[in-house]
Scaffold this motif. Structure first.
Motif, mmCIF file in Angstrom:
data_model
loop_
_atom_site.group_PDB
_atom_site.id
_atom_site.type_symbol
_atom_site.label_atom_id
_atom_site.label_comp_id
_atom_site.label_asym_id
_atom_site.label_seq_id
_atom_site.Cartn_x
_atom_site.Cartn_y
_atom_site.Cartn_z
ATOM 1 N N ASP A 35 0.807 -1.221 0.000
ATOM 2 C CA ASP A 35 0.000 0.000 0.000
ATOM 3 C C ASP A 35 0.840 1.271 0.000
ATOM 4 N N LEU A 36 2.158 1.133 0.099
ATOM 5 C CA LEU A 36 3.015 2.317 0.105
ATOM 6 C C LEU A 36 3.022 2.970 -1.277
ATOM 7 N N GLU A 37 3.045 4.289 -1.282
ATOM 8 C CA GLU A 37 2.985 5.035 -2.544
ATOM 9 C C GLU A 37 4.379 5.423 -3.016
ATOM 10 N N TYR A 38 4.755 4.926 -4.187
ATOM 11 C CA TYR A 38 6.048 5.278 -4.770
ATOM 12 C C TYR A 38 5.962 6.640 -5.458
ATOM 13 N N HIS A 39 7.079 7.329 -5.454
ATOM 14 C CA HIS A 39 7.150 8.660 -6.045
ATOM 15 C C HIS A 39 7.934 8.588 -7.353
ATOM 16 N N ILE A 40 7.509 9.371 -8.331
ATOM 17 C CA ILE A 40 8.123 9.358 -9.655
ATOM 18 C C ILE A 40 9.159 10.472 -9.759
ATOM 19 N N ALA A 41 10.360 10.096 -10.169
ATOM 20 C CA ALA A 41 11.403 11.087 -10.471
ATOM 21 C C ALA A 41 11.704 10.991 -11.962
ATOM 22 N N ARG A 42 11.358 12.036 -12.707
ATOM 23 C CA ARG A 42 11.562 12.021 -14.161
ATOM 24 C C ARG A 42 13.005 12.415 -14.469
ATOM 25 N N LYS A 43 13.701 11.591 -15.227
ATOM 26 C CA LYS A 43 15.137 11.748 -15.423
ATOM 27 C C LYS A 43 15.544 11.521 -16.878
ATOM 28 N N LYS A 44 16.760 11.980 -17.206
ATOM 29 C CA LYS A 44 17.415 11.602 -18.453
ATOM 30 C C LYS A 44 18.184 10.310 -18.170
ATOM 31 N N ILE A 45 17.776 9.244 -18.819
ATOM 32 C CA ILE A 45 18.333 7.930 -18.505
ATOM 33 C C ILE A 45 19.003 7.329 -19.745
ATOM 34 N N LYS A 46 20.285 7.076 -19.638
ATOM 35 C CA LYS A 46 21.013 6.449 -20.745
ATOM 36 C C LYS A 46 20.524 5.013 -20.891
ATOM 37 N N SER A 47 20.136 4.627 -22.105
ATOM 38 C CA SER A 47 19.550 3.300 -22.285
ATOM 39 C C SER A 47 19.671 2.840 -23.738
ATOM 40 N N VAL A 48 19.365 1.570 -23.941
ATOM 41 C CA VAL A 48 19.425 0.969 -25.279
ATOM 42 C C VAL A 48 18.192 1.366 -26.079
ATOM 43 N N ASP A 49 18.418 1.859 -27.295
ATOM 44 C CA ASP A 49 17.332 2.107 -28.236
ATOM 45 C C ASP A 49 16.916 0.757 -28.824
ATOM 46 N N LEU A 50 15.686 0.328 -28.560
ATOM 47 C CA LEU A 50 15.257 -1.003 -28.965
ATOM 48 C C LEU A 50 15.109 -1.153 -30.481
ATOM 49 N N GLN A 51 15.081 -0.054 -31.202
ATOM 50 C CA GLN A 51 15.009 -0.121 -32.661
ATOM 51 C C GLN A 51 16.388 -0.336 -33.281
ATOM 52 N N THR A 52 17.398 0.327 -32.726
ATOM 53 C CA THR A 52 18.738 0.280 -33.321
ATOM 54 C C THR A 52 19.729 -0.570 -32.531
ATOM 55 N N GLY A 53 19.431 -0.823 -31.257
ATOM 56 C CA GLY A 53 20.359 -1.561 -30.414
ATOM 57 C C GLY A 53 21.480 -0.709 -29.868
ATOM 58 N N GLU A 54 21.476 0.577 -30.183
ATOM 59 C CA GLU A 54 22.525 1.481 -29.725
ATOM 60 C C GLU A 54 22.187 2.048 -28.343
ATOM 61 N N VAL A 55 23.219 2.310 -27.541
ATOM 62 C CA VAL A 55 23.029 2.969 -26.241
ATOM 63 C C VAL A 55 22.976 4.469 -26.483
ATOM 64 N N VAL A 56 21.901 5.100 -26.016
ATOM 65 C CA VAL A 56 21.663 6.512 -26.282
ATOM 66 C C VAL A 56 21.679 7.307 -24.972
ATOM 67 N N ALA A 57 22.425 8.413 -24.972
ATOM 68 C CA ALA A 57 22.409 9.346 -23.847
ATOM 69 C C ALA A 57 21.470 10.487 -24.226
ATOM 70 N N PRO A 58 20.254 10.526 -23.694
ATOM 71 C CA PRO A 58 19.250 11.494 -24.149
ATOM 72 C C PRO A 58 19.540 12.922 -23.707
ATOM 73 N N LYS A 59 19.100 13.873 -24.495
ATOM 74 C CA LYS A 59 19.214 15.282 -24.127
ATOM 75 C C LYS A 59 17.964 15.771 -23.400
ATOM 76 N N GLN A 60 16.873 15.012 -23.532
ATOM 77 C CA GLN A 60 15.615 15.345 -22.875
ATOM 78 C C GLN A 60 15.256 14.242 -21.893
#
Length: 517
Positions: A371-396
């Motif tokens: 029942d605990l409520e988690y809080h959302i932190a919106r971030k720029k997260i470096k991750s794999v682009d599932l279309q290209t397979g490349e790791v992307v460091a986002p600007k937004q």
């Protein structure tokens, strides 16, 4: 479906092995597919055997259904602050709130004696929330290793260790104390800070605390998610994860066996605090005694807000339950409301993340954890682009991290208590870079030195400021080790009617005796 980028030429044997995964892996794939997270296996077939094992181990340990539930709740439950605030928020009830600034000296001493008696029976332990790095301070080390430039160059960890040692010494003198008074120190790290924290303690011989009584444990993590709830990948063989917030301490205490260790030691009461408060009174006997006398199962220390709109969270009632309401959620009318009885702000109990719990309460957290409520932190997260397979460091901003806060258990307490303490004596957070002028190394240092000067003067001593290096930022350079005095006690018999000349560092009682004239 296998992504196009993962296709490769295979021998018949390789093809047979790839198309006939082990039963466990097949079930794992089906489970993630059913949970809508099957994309995590997109690149599985092109990984090396070692990388496949790494991914499978990580996904096997992850409760994907729980992750989906947390995301669903965090993104669909309406904020309780969107409605009429006056109807939602209420000040703390009088019966659960007290202030050391209003209490008589006799009452404060009564709380202190109760607390020392509990410590003297080895019923009290402390939990240190130390998962943060000193990034904002310009340091890659764990924040507890940070040197705020005291004359002694002591780190936050050392200051806190010395307070524990002094308190053990004080409690040992209580009538009926056990033969060896111990305050176990449970240190919660994060994955990145664990090795450096443990090494730092070892290199410094645990600052005099017995290594048997320092227990390190690690807070948990949660996957990073896209805004539509898809788990993000740091690489083709690894899920992107982030610490689950300081509220992750509850699951970590249980999952790492710390609660069982506490039960084995017959601990009954816990004090939890954040590493970055340089004035923190670790296992404060006044706070422990107050909570025991109130029969609280959970409690919080607070400080009085300096002004109505000060940007601090406030401990109060929300929907008739105890909670911490962020300053951004409080409108102007509520912020300025006055308690007619006290003449103080009705919503003036500033949260300083210093809590008390019974072990029974910590064991109950599992029953309401869902029942605990988690809080959302919106971030720029470096991750794999599932279309290209490349790791992307986002600007937004492209994803979210989900966190629990340590105070999120407050609504579930049955017997809450809140004790107001004096800010200048107990709260000076270290948050900002050197030179920023607020909550920074310079303010932390000044607040400690100012406090040590007050201790001497309150005990009847006089400080004589010398000429060279005798002041730092206008504050007398007089540093008093916690090994000499925990909170100003025991000084009068040595310094009353006498003087001390600065600059000076006082490490022992003998140092103090030699310094007075």
């Amino acid at each position: 479906m296998i992504a196009a980028s993962s296709l490769s030429i295979q021998t018949p044997k390789q093809h047979q092995e790839a198309s006939s995964p082990s039963e466990a892996v097949r079930h794992l794939k089906e489970r993630y597919q059913a949970a809508g997270q099957g994309h995590l296996f997109n690149y599985y077939d092109e990984l090396t055997t070692e990388e496949q094992k790494k991914l499978v181990d990580q996904l096997s340990a992850l409760n994907v259904e729980r992750v989906n539930r947390i995301h669903q709740k965090a993104t669909t439950c309406p904020s309780p602050m969107l409605s009429n605030q006056a109807a939602l928020l209420a000040p703390l009830p009088d019966e659960c709130f007290d202030s050391v600034m209003d209490a008589s000296a006799e009452k404060t001493q009564e709380w202190r004696t109760i607390g020392l008696n509990q410590i003297s029976q080895n019923k009290v332990a402390v939990i240190l929330l130390a998962g943060g790095q000193g990034t904002r301070l310009g340091s890659s080390a764990p924040k507890g290793c940070y040197d705020i430039s005291l004359p002694s160059s002591k780190s936050l960890f050392q200051i806190q260790a010395e307070r524990i040692l002094k308190l053990q010494e004080m409690a040992q003198k209580q009538p009926g104390a056990v033969d060896n008074v111990v305050i176990p120190w449970y240190v919660m790290t994060s994955g990145p800070t664990r090795p450096a924290t443990v090494a730092y303690f070892q290199e410094n011989n645990y600052f005099g605390v017995s290594s048997d009584n320092v227990v390190f444990f690690e807070q948990g993590t949660l996957p990073c998610l896209t805004f539509d709830g898809k788990i993000m990948m740091e690489s083709k063989s690894q899920v992107a994860v982030a610490p689950d917030g300081n509220g992750g301490v509850y699951a970590a205490l249980r999952g790492t066996g710390v609660l069982a260790n506490m039960a084995e030691r017959k601990i009954e009461f816990l004090n939890a605090y954040c590493v970055d408060n340089c004035l923190v009174r670790v296992a404060d006997p006044v706070f422990i005694g107050y909570c025991v006398q109130k029969n609280a199962d959970c409690a919080a220390k607070v400080v009085r807000k300096n002004y109505p709109t000060e940007p601090v969270g406030v401990v109060c009632l929300r929907n008739s339950a105890f909670n911490v309401v962020e300053y951004s959620e409080i409108n102007d009318d509520v912020a300025h409301a006055i308690n007619p009885k006290s003449g103080q702000l009705a919503f003036g109990a500033g949260n300083i993340v210093n809590h008390f719990y019974t072990l029974d309460f910590l064991n109950k957290v599992e029953s309401f954890e869902g029942d605990l409520e988690y809080h959302i932190a919106r971030k720029k997260i470096k991750s794999v682009d599932l279309q290209t397979g490349e790791v992307v460091a986002p600007k937004q901003v492209n994803g979210m991290k989900l966190e629990l806060f340590v105070f999120d258990v407050f609504p579930f307490t049955e017997r809450m208590a809140v004790l107001e303490v004096e800010r200048r004596e107990e709260f000076s957070p270290l948050k900002n870079a050197p030179g920023s002028g607020q909550d920074c190394p310079e303010t932390s240092r000044s607040h400690i030195l100012e406090q040590h000067a007050r201790f001497i003067e309150a005990a009847g001593g006089k400080i004589v400021v010398g000429e060279e290096d005798a002041q730092v930022d206008g504050v007398p350079t007089l540093e008093l080790s916690p090994l000499v005095s925990y909170a100003g006690e025991g000084l009068a018999e040595i310094v009353a009617g006498k003087s001390i000349k600065t600059p000076i560092q006082i490490h022992t009682v003998e140092d103090l005796k030699r310094a007075v004239f």
